[in-house]
Each structure stands twice: as structure tokens, then as C-alpha cells.
Design a protein around this motif. Structure first.
Motif, PDB file in Angstrom:
ATOM      1  N   TRP A 265       0.867  -1.181   0.000  1.00 24.23           N
ATOM      2  CA  TRP A 265       0.000   0.000   0.000  1.00 24.23           C
ATOM      3  C   TRP A 265       0.896   1.222   0.000  1.00 24.23           C
ATOM      4  N   VAL A 267       0.972   5.719  -1.175  1.00 27.17           N
ATOM      5  CA  VAL A 267       0.351   6.933  -1.719  1.00 27.17           C
ATOM      6  C   VAL A 267       1.487   7.895  -2.044  1.00 27.17           C
ATOM      7  N   GLU A 276      -2.773   6.499  -5.495  1.00 24.72           N
ATOM      8  CA  GLU A 276      -2.814   5.464  -4.466  1.00 24.72           C
ATOM      9  C   GLU A 276      -2.648   4.104  -5.139  1.00 24.72           C
ATOM     10  N   ARG A 278      -2.208  -0.161  -4.511  1.00 22.79           N
ATOM     11  CA  ARG A 278      -2.330  -1.309  -3.606  1.00 22.79           C
ATOM     12  C   ARG A 278      -1.981  -2.572  -4.364  1.00 22.79           C
ATOM     13  N   CYS A 304      -1.008  13.575   0.844  1.00 26.00           N
ATOM     14  CA  CYS A 304      -0.815  12.127   0.712  1.00 26.00           C
ATOM     15  C   CYS A 304      -0.974  11.431   2.060  1.00 26.00           C
ATOM     16  N   TRP A 307      -4.662  11.528   2.977  1.00 24.79           N
ATOM     17  CA  TRP A 307      -5.388  10.588   2.117  1.00 24.79           C
ATOM     18  C   TRP A 307      -5.208   9.166   2.637  1.00 24.79           C
ATOM     19  N   ALA A 308      -3.969   8.808   2.955  1.00 22.60           N
ATOM     20  CA  ALA A 308      -3.686   7.449   3.438  1.00 22.60           C
ATOM     21  C   ALA A 308      -4.442   7.153   4.725  1.00 22.60           C
ATOM     22  N   ARG A 311      -8.245   6.827   3.964  1.00 21.92           N
ATOM     23  CA  ARG A 311      -8.543   5.547   3.296  1.00 21.92           C
ATOM     24  C   ARG A 311      -8.445   4.392   4.278  1.00 21.92           C
TER      25      ARG A 311
END
Length: 467
Positions: A265, A267, A276, A278, A304, A307-308, A311
Motif C-alpha cells: 500500500w 500513496v 494510491e 495497492r 498524501c 489521504w492514506a 482511506r
């Protein structure tokens, strides 16, 4: 308020009566502790007595009789450059030392959580630069998405001043190295490491001690998920230590200098585009270039990280993007305060070191740069490669001339005061240019703090614009 657990009937001393110290006193009393307090400042001690608190001179050996814990404010040195005398006295008496962060982590969870549908979670953010913006951005995304959330720590309110958790709530904490270095409990659900650059080196006896203080957030409690900026060796080392292998998606790697496609994972942002990935494929992306509250590469790193985290908490890309577009930015951090006659005025008074100032300079073209103040250890050599966008520097501070001599290849005018610097920059600025306050220095030669310096800049700009 978060009442401190496990202190009922115990005598506990509090050192330092600022915001966090007074919040700790109230939370300890709410938990049933007998609290005694001390502060080096006579006015703070007098104010404590007016509040009805028991002031006890903790520099005296007999003061420690019956005391089972010392809670100290983060700003008080406990080891380097030398231990505060009260902390040294606690060691000599065998009394454990903690801070409000440690008390929070051992007290936040309660039996009431058993009745919640969704367990509350704690996100803790640390790093040298960007941790305030990253924390505020995470909080903003959660709030805009309808998730109950609170923000505290090194930003805003003290951690023990928070309200007890609600069902499904996410508490976002910004934690400085001063706070992580001493806390006896550090157990966030999600921990974020933004980056590392030289700062507070006297307090931590060098870069190794500084990094060790940040690393404790990950090593002490073992977060369920770690978001790690890997653009420095320290971040790459930390990610490597936490992950079982490249496919371990409990570690989310973040970068603004390279693609990160070979991990479970990641970003990353390049040329203003966030991606992003994965397990070998891209799952989401976002164009950050037109998000006004997040200008520049340094803010793209903050985006970033946020965002991580979002998520990892189950939010979808569209909800995160919509929230980022409404993010107003933080005061004194790439804060656009005005635009007139084609000239933008940006307050980044929080750029108190070379690294953060370099990132601010990289965010704009054709800069009229207001800089200077109390120079930090290491000098300004690291700024030299980042001066290409500077049209002219306007240097403030008591040592303005010495500061200016360290800026080769650019025109630098000695202004000394903020009023003169703003006046000259506004007189000379042309359409398409940015008047940027990014001092690359501490504020204490002229101001009480960076906020006061930033407010002075804002006031001078608005006064001259007639606003």
C-alpha cells in the motif's frame, strides 16, 4: 474533559502550569487524585493559588513524601540539554515521570465503549514539518464526511481537555517530539510520520535523539496501521522496521519524490498528481494542483498522508477529494491572506527552519521573500539550492545583516522590522509575483511566537491595502 484513570486517592505533582499543565490538573482531580503543583514563574504560582490549588515547592527534597507521580509539561526539558531540577528530584526520589499524552492514552478508553457500535479510534501525527496541516486536514476530511471527530495535542486544545469519546469517533492528535519523548503510554490506532529534518537538536542531543523521540510513537504501542513518509533515510528505516515485507499493507508508504509501486500500500504525488497503489495496481488518483488550500510539494506530502489515513479509516476517494477541495488551510502555514493588482500575499510564519522555508519557496514562482529572525543551529546553507524563485529578499530581525550575508546570489535588503519589509516588498512587487513571509528562523528575537509574527505580517499587508 478526560478524567485520568487509576489515580484515585493518590498524591500527584504537576510541573508547569500552562495550557497542558492546567488541563492535566483538572483531569487528575476529576479522576480523584490529590494534586500539588509547581511552576518556575511566580505569577503562575500566584494564579494557581487564586484557583485554590495547592502550590508545593518541588525543589525541596521533603516535598516528595507521599507523591506517587510527577506530570510535567512537554516544554520542560527532562534530559537534554540538562534535566529540570524538579525532574531530577523526582528521579532521586524514585517517583515516575509522565506527561499529559501518557495520561490520555491510559485514560481515553472506558467501559462505555462496550456499548458502542463502532469503537473510537486515535490517529497520532508526528514529524518535523507538516504535522499541523496533516492533522488539521485529516480532521477536516472526517468532519466533512460526517464522522464524529476531535482535534488536539500540539495544535489547538490539550489532550485531556477533549470530550469523552462518542460512538465511532476519531480523535486526531498532533504530537511533537517533546510530547512523544516522555509519554509512558503511546497507543494510537493509526500513527503518521511525515518527514524528518534538523530541529530541536539541543533538546534531543542531536538528530539521533530527535529521531528516537519520534520513533517512540511507533515502537511503544504498535499502531494497527502506520503511514510513513519515506523521502528521508529515517522514514525508510522506520518503514522497513515496521513491515514484515514489501507486501505488508499495515505500513502505508508516502512520497513526493518517487513512485512507490512495489509495496502492499502506498500513496505518492508527482508533479501535482496524487496516486494510491495497492498490491501492484493504481486504485485512485487526484489532481492536487488546483486545490488552493494545499499549495506546493510540501502540502502535497501532507495531502498524501491525510489521504492514506482517511482511506485506512474506510473513507472513499470521492468523499476525500470533496473534503480536500473545501480545506481552508491553517493560519501561518502557506496562508493566502490577500491578492491585489496581480500580487499574492502569503503568510508562512510557521516556516521556522531551513527545511520548511525551502518547501515554502518551492511552492511559488517569482517571490518577494520576507525572511529572518533568530537563526537556528546549522545555518542557512541548506536554503541556497532553493533560492532560484526569489526575486528579492527583505530581511527582518535583530541580526538581519548577518542573516542576509548567508543568502548568496540574490538581492537582499536589510529591513529589520516587519513594517519596513512589507512596505518595501509591496512597493516593488509586480503582477504575477508573491510576497511571501517564510522566515527560516525562530521568532523570539522580536516576537513571543511565530503566530504573533504572522499576525504582524497580516496586519501590515491589510493596513497598506486598506482592508
Amino acid at each position: 474533559m478526560i478524567p485520568v484513570r487509576g489515580v484515585e486517592g493518590r498524591r500527584i505533582a504537576v510541573l508547569g502550569l500552562g495550557r497542558s499543565g492546567l488541563a492535566a490538573v483538572a483531569a487528575l482531580q476529576a479522576g480523584g487524585a490529590e494534586v500539588v503543583v509547581w511552576d518556575d514563574g511566580a505569577p503562575a504560582r500566584a494564579a494557581a493559588e487564586d484557583r485554590g490549588l495547592t502550590v508545593l515547592d518541588l525543589t525541596r527534597p521533603r516535598a516528595w513524601e507521599g507523591v506517587s507521580l510527577l506530570v510535567t509539561s512537554p516544554g520542560i526539558p527532562h534530559l537534554y540539554p540538562r534535566p529540570h531540577p524538579v525532574i531530577a528530584a523526582a528521579w532521586a526520589a524514585g517517583v515516575p515521570v509522565d506527561n499529559d499524552i501518557g495520561l490520555f492514552f491510559r485514560s481515553f478508553a472506558t467501559e462505555e465503549w462496550d456499548d458502542f457500535d463502532t469503537r473510537p479510534r486515535v490517529v497520532a501525527v508526528t514529524g518535523s514539518n507538516g504535522k499541523s496541516t496533516t492533522s488539521a486536514l485529516i480532521h477536516h476530511i472526517l468532519a466533512e464526511s460526517g464522522r464524529p471527530t476531535q482535534l488536539a495535542g500540539n495544535i489547538g486544545r490539550g489532550v485531556l481537555d477533549l470530550e469523552p469519546a462518542r460512538d465511532g469517533e476519531v480523535v486526531v492528535l498532533e504530537l511533537s517530539s517533546y510530547q512523544t519523548d516522555l509519554a509512558r503510554a503511546l497507543t494510537p490506532d493509526v500513527a503518521v510520520f511525515t518527514n524528518l529534518s534538523p530541529d530541536h537538536l539541543d533538546r534531543h542531543a542531536g538528530m539521533g535523539g530527535y529521531f528516537a523521540a519520534k520513533r517512540r510513537l511507533f515502537a511503544e504501542g504498535g499502531p494497527d496501521r502506520a503511514v510513513i513518509g519515506v523521502d528521508e533515510d529515517e522514514g525508510r528505516h522506520l518503514a522497513n522496521q515496521l513491515a514484515e515485507g514489501p507486501g505488508d499493507d499495515r505500513v502505508i508508504r508516502v512520497s513526493v519524490t518517487r513512485k512507490l509501486e512495489g509495496f502492499g500500500w502506498s500513496v505518492f504525488a508527482r508533479r501535482g498528481f496524487l496516486a494510491e497503489w495497492r498490491h501492484g495496481r493504481q486504485v485512485a488518483s487526484l489532481d492536487l494542483r488546483d486545490i488552493r488550500g494545499l499549495p506546493g510539494v510540501h502540502n502535497h506530502q501532507n495531502a498524501c498522508c491525510a489521504w492514506a489515513v482517511a482511506r485506512s479509516l474506510g473513507l472513499g476517494p470521492r468523499a476525500i477529494e470533496a473534503a480536500m477541495r473545501t480545506y481552508p488551510g491553517l493560519p501561518h502555514r502557506s496562508q493566502r491572506i490577500a491578492e491585489a493588482d496581480g500580487v499574492a500575499y502569503v503568510n508562512d510564519s510557521k516556516a521556522t527552519n531551513v527545511d520548511s522555508a525551502a518547501k515554502a519557496l518551492a511552492a511559488f514562482d517569482r517571490i518577494r521573500w520576507i525572511c529572518g529572525g533568530l537563526e537556528k543551529e546549522g545555518g542557512l546553507g541548506g536554503l541556497v539550492p532553493h533560492l532560484g524563485s526569489v526575486v528579492k529578499a527583505y530581511v527582518i530581525g535583530r541580526e538581519a545583516a548577518a542573516f542576509a550575508r548567508q543568502l548568496p546570489g540574490i538581492e537582499a535588503e536589510i529591513c529589520t522590522t516587519m513594517a519596513r519589509a512589507v512596505e518595501r516588498a509591496m512597493e516593488e512587487a509586480q503582477p504575477g509575483e508573491t510576497v511571501l513571509l517564510a522566515p527560516a528562523a525562530a521568532s523570539f528575537d522580536q516576537y513571543d511566537n511565530f503566530e504573533q509574527r504572522g499576525e504582524d505580517f497580516i496586519a501590515e499587508v491589510r493596513r497598506r491595502l486598506g482592508r
